[in-house]
Design a protein around this motif. Structure first.
Motif, PDB file in Angstrom:
ATOM      1  N   GLU A  21      -8.762 -13.752 -15.005  1.00 55.57           N
ATOM      2  CA  GLU A  21      -8.832 -13.978 -13.616  1.00 55.57           C
ATOM      3  C   GLU A  21      -7.087 -13.632 -13.137  1.00 55.57           C
ATOM      4  O   GLU A  21      -7.120 -13.032 -12.101  1.00 55.57           O
ATOM      5  N   ILE A  22      -6.345 -13.689 -14.001  1.00 57.50           N
ATOM      6  CA  ILE A  22      -4.942 -13.399 -13.680  1.00 57.50           C
ATOM      7  C   ILE A  22      -4.768 -12.205 -13.628  1.00 57.50           C
ATOM      8  O   ILE A  22      -4.118 -11.433 -12.505  1.00 57.50           O
ATOM      9  N   LEU A  23      -5.549 -11.252 -14.359  1.00 59.73           N
ATOM     10  CA  LEU A  23      -5.383  -9.677 -14.283  1.00 59.73           C
ATOM     11  C   LEU A  23      -6.062  -9.223 -13.015  1.00 59.73           C
ATOM     12  O   LEU A  23      -5.622  -8.460 -12.110  1.00 59.73           O
ATOM     13  N   GLU A  24      -6.948  -9.997 -12.507  1.00 56.81           N
ATOM     14  CA  GLU A  24      -7.949  -9.374 -11.348  1.00 56.81           C
ATOM     15  C   GLU A  24      -6.952  -9.625 -10.190  1.00 56.81           C
ATOM     16  O   GLU A  24      -7.091  -9.020  -9.278  1.00 56.81           O
ATOM     17  N   ASN A  25      -6.447 -10.843 -10.099  1.00 52.74           N
ATOM     18  CA  ASN A  25      -5.359 -11.194  -8.997  1.00 52.74           C
ATOM     19  C   ASN A  25      -3.946 -10.193  -9.029  1.00 52.74           C
ATOM     20  O   ASN A  25      -3.743  -9.778  -7.755  1.00 52.74           O
ATOM     21  N   LYS A  26      -3.780  -9.780  -9.933  1.00 52.59           N
ATOM     22  CA  LYS A  26      -2.524  -8.663 -10.120  1.00 52.59           C
ATOM     23  C   LYS A  26      -3.176  -7.327  -9.797  1.00 52.59           C
ATOM     24  O   LYS A  26      -2.542  -6.530  -9.140  1.00 52.59           O
ATOM     25  N   TRP A  27      -4.619  -7.012 -10.074  1.00 56.22           N
ATOM     26  CA  TRP A  27      -5.090  -5.946  -9.690  1.00 56.22           C
ATOM     27  C   TRP A  27      -5.217  -5.779  -8.012  1.00 56.22           C
ATOM     28  O   TRP A  27      -5.059  -4.906  -7.507  1.00 56.22           O
ATOM     29  N   LYS A  28      -5.454  -6.853  -7.440  1.00 54.24           N
ATOM     30  CA  LYS A  28      -5.657  -6.957  -5.841  1.00 54.24           C
ATOM     31  C   LYS A  28      -4.380  -6.847  -5.354  1.00 54.24           C
ATOM     32  O   LYS A  28      -4.431  -5.969  -4.215  1.00 54.24           O
ATOM     33  N   ASN A  29      -3.286  -7.386  -5.860  1.00 54.32           N
ATOM     34  CA  ASN A  29      -1.849  -7.178  -5.233  1.00 54.32           C
ATOM     35  C   ASN A  29      -1.121  -5.966  -5.259  1.00 54.32           C
ATOM     36  O   ASN A  29      -0.250  -6.063  -4.742  1.00 54.32           O
ATOM     37  N   CYS A  30      -1.516  -5.263  -6.066  1.00 52.13           N
ATOM     38  CA  CYS A  30      -0.715  -4.189  -6.327  1.00 52.13           C
ATOM     39  C   CYS A  30      -1.314  -2.539  -5.899  1.00 52.13           C
ATOM     40  O   CYS A  30      -0.705  -1.673  -6.143  1.00 52.13           O
ATOM     41  N   SER A  31      -1.928  -2.960  -4.967  1.00 51.48           N
ATOM     42  CA  SER A  31      -2.687  -1.542  -4.446  1.00 51.48           C
ATOM     43  C   SER A  31      -1.806  -0.823  -3.620  1.00 51.48           C
ATOM     44  O   SER A  31      -1.975   0.687  -3.537  1.00 51.48           O
ATOM     45  N   ASN A  32      -0.829  -1.537  -2.846  1.00 51.74           N
ATOM     46  CA  ASN A  32       0.367  -0.497  -2.199  1.00 51.74           C
ATOM     47  C   ASN A  32       1.570  -0.464  -3.036  1.00 51.74           C
ATOM     48  O   ASN A  32       2.474  -0.026  -2.460  1.00 51.74           O
ATOM     49  N   PHE A  33       1.460  -0.435  -4.406  1.00 54.12           N
ATOM     50  CA  PHE A  33       2.729  -0.255  -5.079  1.00 54.12           C
ATOM     51  C   PHE A  33       2.930   1.287  -5.108  1.00 54.12           C
ATOM     52  O   PHE A  33       2.057   2.035  -4.957  1.00 54.12           O
ATOM     53  N   GLN A  34       3.957   1.894  -5.440  1.00 54.90           N
ATOM     54  CA  GLN A  34       4.441   3.204  -5.763  1.00 54.90           C
ATOM     55  C   GLN A  34       4.934   3.416  -7.228  1.00 54.90           C
ATOM     56  O   GLN A  34       5.573   2.428  -7.647  1.00 54.90           O
ATOM     57  N   VAL A  35       4.214   4.334  -7.916  1.00 60.07           N
ATOM     58  CA  VAL A  35       4.342   4.509  -9.231  1.00 60.07           C
ATOM     59  C   VAL A  35       4.963   6.062  -9.359  1.00 60.07           C
ATOM     60  O   VAL A  35       4.147   6.951  -8.965  1.00 60.07           O
ATOM     61  N   ARG A  36       6.146   6.331 -10.097  1.00 60.25           N
ATOM     62  CA  ARG A  36       6.840   7.382 -10.087  1.00 60.25           C
ATOM     63  C   ARG A  36       7.050   7.814 -11.760  1.00 60.25           C
ATOM     64  O   ARG A  36       7.598   6.762 -12.137  1.00 60.25           O
ATOM     65  N   GLU A  37       6.632   8.951 -12.226  1.00 62.71           N
ATOM     66  CA  GLU A  37       7.168   9.417 -13.696  1.00 62.71           C
ATOM     67  C   GLU A  37       8.493   9.642 -13.550  1.00 62.71           C
ATOM     68  O   GLU A  37       9.112  10.576 -12.748  1.00 62.71           O
ATOM     69  N   VAL A  38       9.370   9.056 -14.316  1.00 63.81           N
ATOM     70  CA  VAL A  38      10.843   9.323 -14.605  1.00 63.81           C
ATOM     71  C   VAL A  38      11.175  10.614 -15.140  1.00 63.81           C
ATOM     72  O   VAL A  38      11.754  11.605 -14.637  1.00 63.81           O
TER      73      VAL A  38
ATOM     74  N   ILE B  14       2.506  -7.178 -13.395  1.00 57.84           N
ATOM     75  CA  ILE B  14       1.615  -6.689 -12.222  1.00 57.84           C
ATOM     76  C   ILE B  14       1.994  -5.040 -12.013  1.00 57.84           C
ATOM     77  O   ILE B  14       1.346  -4.322 -11.707  1.00 57.84           O
ATOM     78  N   ASP B  15       3.257  -4.677 -12.616  1.00 51.77           N
ATOM     79  CA  ASP B  15       3.691  -3.285 -12.518  1.00 51.77           C
ATOM     80  C   ASP B  15       3.094  -2.502 -13.582  1.00 51.77           C
ATOM     81  O   ASP B  15       2.754  -1.215 -13.174  1.00 51.77           O
ATOM     82  N   ALA B  16       2.788  -3.101 -14.703  1.00 53.91           N
ATOM     83  CA  ALA B  16       1.858  -2.269 -15.610  1.00 53.91           C
ATOM     84  C   ALA B  16       0.515  -1.986 -15.205  1.00 53.91           C
ATOM     85  O   ALA B  16       0.004  -1.190 -15.288  1.00 53.91           O
ATOM     86  N   VAL B  17      -0.062  -3.127 -14.350  1.00 50.70           N
ATOM     87  CA  VAL B  17      -1.305  -2.887 -13.868  1.00 50.70           C
ATOM     88  C   VAL B  17      -1.352  -1.923 -12.725  1.00 50.70           C
ATOM     89  O   VAL B  17      -2.503  -1.113 -12.616  1.00 50.70           O
ATOM     90  N   ALA B  18      -0.658  -1.655 -11.846  1.00 50.42           N
ATOM     91  CA  ALA B  18      -0.126  -0.948 -10.940  1.00 50.42           C
ATOM     92  C   ALA B  18       0.021   0.663 -11.647  1.00 50.42           C
ATOM     93  O   ALA B  18      -0.845   1.388 -10.987  1.00 50.42           O
ATOM     94  N   TYR B  19       0.524   0.709 -12.590  1.00 56.67           N
ATOM     95  CA  TYR B  19       0.429   2.113 -13.473  1.00 56.67           C
ATOM     96  C   TYR B  19      -0.902   2.593 -13.760  1.00 56.67           C
ATOM     97  O   TYR B  19      -1.230   3.461 -13.552  1.00 56.67           O
ATOM     98  N   TYR B  20      -1.564   1.569 -14.362  1.00 55.30           N
ATOM     99  CA  TYR B  20      -3.049   1.785 -15.013  1.00 55.30           C
ATOM    100  C   TYR B  20      -3.870   2.203 -13.765  1.00 55.30           C
ATOM    101  O   TYR B  20      -4.752   2.951 -13.795  1.00 55.30           O
ATOM    102  N   ARG B  21      -3.649   1.586 -12.733  1.00 54.39           N
ATOM    103  CA  ARG B  21      -4.462   1.874 -11.463  1.00 54.39           C
ATOM    104  C   ARG B  21      -4.286   2.976 -10.753  1.00 54.39           C
ATOM    105  O   ARG B  21      -4.974   3.838 -10.488  1.00 54.39           O
ATOM    106  N   LEU B  22      -2.903   3.072 -10.423  1.00 54.85           N
ATOM    107  CA  LEU B  22      -2.544   3.948  -9.455  1.00 54.85           C
ATOM    108  C   LEU B  22      -2.102   5.453 -10.109  1.00 54.85           C
ATOM    109  O   LEU B  22      -2.446   6.630  -9.586  1.00 54.85           O
TER     110      LEU B  22
END
Length: 349
Positions: free
Chosen positions: A169-186, A231-239
């Motif tokens: 449930e915690i991961l699902e909430n993170k998944w929903k809240n990271c949709s507008n994050f930006q992920v850039r490869e260093v 939530i940052d890691a979830v954003a990476y895997y999702r986006l």
């Protein structure tokens, strides 16, 4: 037994206690190589006795935050209220209670987000009724309750697989809240990524975190601390990797949070002993063991009141020496001395 994470220089166990002096000495003798942490709630209570509630209310947040900026802001607030309170907190080793230490030192063993002794307090409440009888009845009651608890949990979780529901449930909430994050490869082809979180109002300003997916670490500190993608890691895997939520749940959550581990933990149980088969031989079972002994501590703890009473006019306690409310005769002289030494810190309003 060495810790399974090679980065940790400590052995398998991490102990969280209330800083009781005798317990600290015992842990140093019995578990000398294991890490010992302090409960933030007990630290807050000690701070309240030293300098009052205004400082104590910031202690838990100071313990739980992984942000150095937030930690510095909290310390500045504490210093503005009481310099003595700040000095007291700085005198406690940071790697025994402040989460920022876990960001600075990757060799510290994980606590899985636990900064208080709430688990032991919950067990105390579950077996508290056992203290009404003798030591023999008390021990037997505790064993029976723990055995029944393990049996009920085993039946409840039998046959279940995958990540426990709460973590999913915690991961699902993170998944929903990271949709507008930006992920850039260093670095192209590297394992480090910069994750930008846009602002969500004054309470959640925009931030960016550096993520290392190979080491499974994040500057927010939560991934390495909890063993669950932040939530940052979830954003990476999702986006960036365009993976599904189920992929994250199945492949990137620590084994400690899976039902298979829970079932393995509950496989063994406490073996009960029937009191009827024990003989009072003076060794296995001493005589006079069925009567509650005198001098036992009270079942209900009487907590010490702060020396800094906040509403003395409403207090039912009246000092028989000075006839003022909010304290008694035992603390009256000490209170007068405190008023002279630290008049600004004694808040009687």
């Amino acid at each position: 037994m060495q810790h399974p994470d090679n980065r940790c220089r400590f052995c398998y166990f991490t102990v969280i206690s209330d800083r009781q002096k005798g317990l600290i000495q015992a842990l140093q003798q019995v578990f000398p190589d294991n890490h010992h942490c302090f409960c933030s709630v007990h630290i807050a209570r000690n701070v309240e006795k030293e300098v009052g509630k205004k400082v104590a209310k910031h202690v838990h947040a100071l313990s739980a935050t992984f942000s150095k900026r937030e930690s510095d802001e909290l310390m500045a607030k504490i210093n503005a209220i009481s310099a003595r309170g700040k000095k007291y907190l700085e005198g406690i080793s940071a790697n025994q209670w402040r989460s920022t230490a876990w960001v600075d030192d990757p060799t510290l063993p994980p606590r899985f987000g636990i900064v208080t002794t709430n688990m032991s307090e919950s067990v105390n409440s579950m077996v508290g009724d056992a203290r009404d009888g003798s030591w023999l009845e008390c021990t037997n009651d505790i064993v029976r309750k723990m055995m029944n608890r393990i049996c009920s949990l085993r039946e409840e979780n039998y046959g279940r697989e995958g990540v426990v529901d709460k973590v999913a449930e915690i991961l699902e909430n993170k998944w929903k809240n990271c949709s507008n994050f930006q992920v850039r490869e260093v670095v192209k082809g590297g394992s480090q990524f910069d994750v930008f979180r846009p602002s969500r109002g004054a309470s959640l300003p925009e931030t960016n975190r550096l993520l290392d997916v190979r080491e499974q670490t994040c500057e927010c500190g939560q991934w390495q601390e909890h063993g669950v993608p932040c939530i940052d890691a979830v954003a990476y895997y999702r986006l960036f990797e365009t993976q599904t939520l189920q992929y994250i749940v199945d492949n990137h959550v620590s084994e400690h949070y899976k039902y298979e581990t829970v079932n393995e933990l509950l496989k063994e149980n406490i073996v009960p002993v029937s009191l009827d088969i024990l003989d009072q031989d003076g060794v296995t079972l001493p005589p006079n063991c069925t009567k509650r002994s005198s001098g036992r501590p009270r079942k209900k703890r009487i907590r010490k009141r702060s020396r800094f009473a906040h509403d003395p006019d409403k207090s039912p306690i009246v000092c028989s020496r000075c006839k003022k409310r909010g304290h008694n005769v035992k603390t009256c002289v000490a209170r007068e001395q405190l008023e002279k030494q630290h008049p600004a810190e004694l808040d009687l309003s």
